[in-house]
Design an enzyme around this catalytic site. Sequence first.
Site, short mmCIF file in Angstrom:
data_model
loop_
_atom_site.label_atom_id
_atom_site.label_comp_id
_atom_site.label_asym_id
_atom_site.label_seq_id
_atom_site.Cartn_x
_atom_site.Cartn_y
_atom_site.Cartn_z
N THR A 1 7.73 -17.24 -14.18
CA THR A 1 7.50 -17.94 -15.44
C THR A 1 8.76 -18.68 -15.84
O THR A 1 9.86 -18.16 -15.71
CB THR A 1 7.11 -16.92 -16.53
OG1 THR A 1 5.98 -16.19 -16.08
CG2 THR A 1 6.80 -17.62 -17.85
N CYS B 1 40.18 -28.22 -3.44
CA CYS B 1 39.22 -28.45 -2.36
C CYS B 1 39.62 -27.72 -1.09
O CYS B 1 38.97 -27.86 -0.06
CB CYS B 1 39.04 -29.94 -2.10
SG CYS B 1 40.49 -30.90 -2.38
#
Length: 173
Positions: free
Chosen positions: A27, A115
Amino acid sequence: FLYVRRGTPITSLLSGGSQESNLRAGTENVAGIAAMAVALSEHVRNLDKEEKHLRQISSRFRDEIRREIHDARFNGNPDSSLPGLVSLSIRCVSGESLLHLLDMKDIAVSTGAACDSQNTHVSHVLRAIGLDDELAKGTLRISFGYENTEEQAVTLAREIAKAAAKLKTALKR
């Protein structure tokens, strides 16, 4: 919230339902969706104010570091970087050692480049912006948030300076 560009291959994390073109089971979390919409709206409304605040804090931090550590180098252009993010390199100092000394004072910073944060070797990103190995190994990443104050930025700069001086003194022995 997850945005998926049309044509991007993606598989369902949970199976059993046909919601969202068979990509989600269960749901819908209507309360969560509504809360996300309110949070996003508030964030967008305050974006300019928060950016100005973060740039001001970062600038104050840089000024204090320049006063305290004469051989410090800031990486990147402060005008075109993300607000609140600062990359700082200090010659003759190990970023890892700085990180540990600051951690003992409950100050959380990172080393290297975001990174390349999973590796302990010199980041290819830091090399690409022209840092030699010595500067790259002495690089810290600092992230300020909207709740941080200028006073905290000054305190952080002074703690980094103290830790760097301690490490440089230990090297001379």
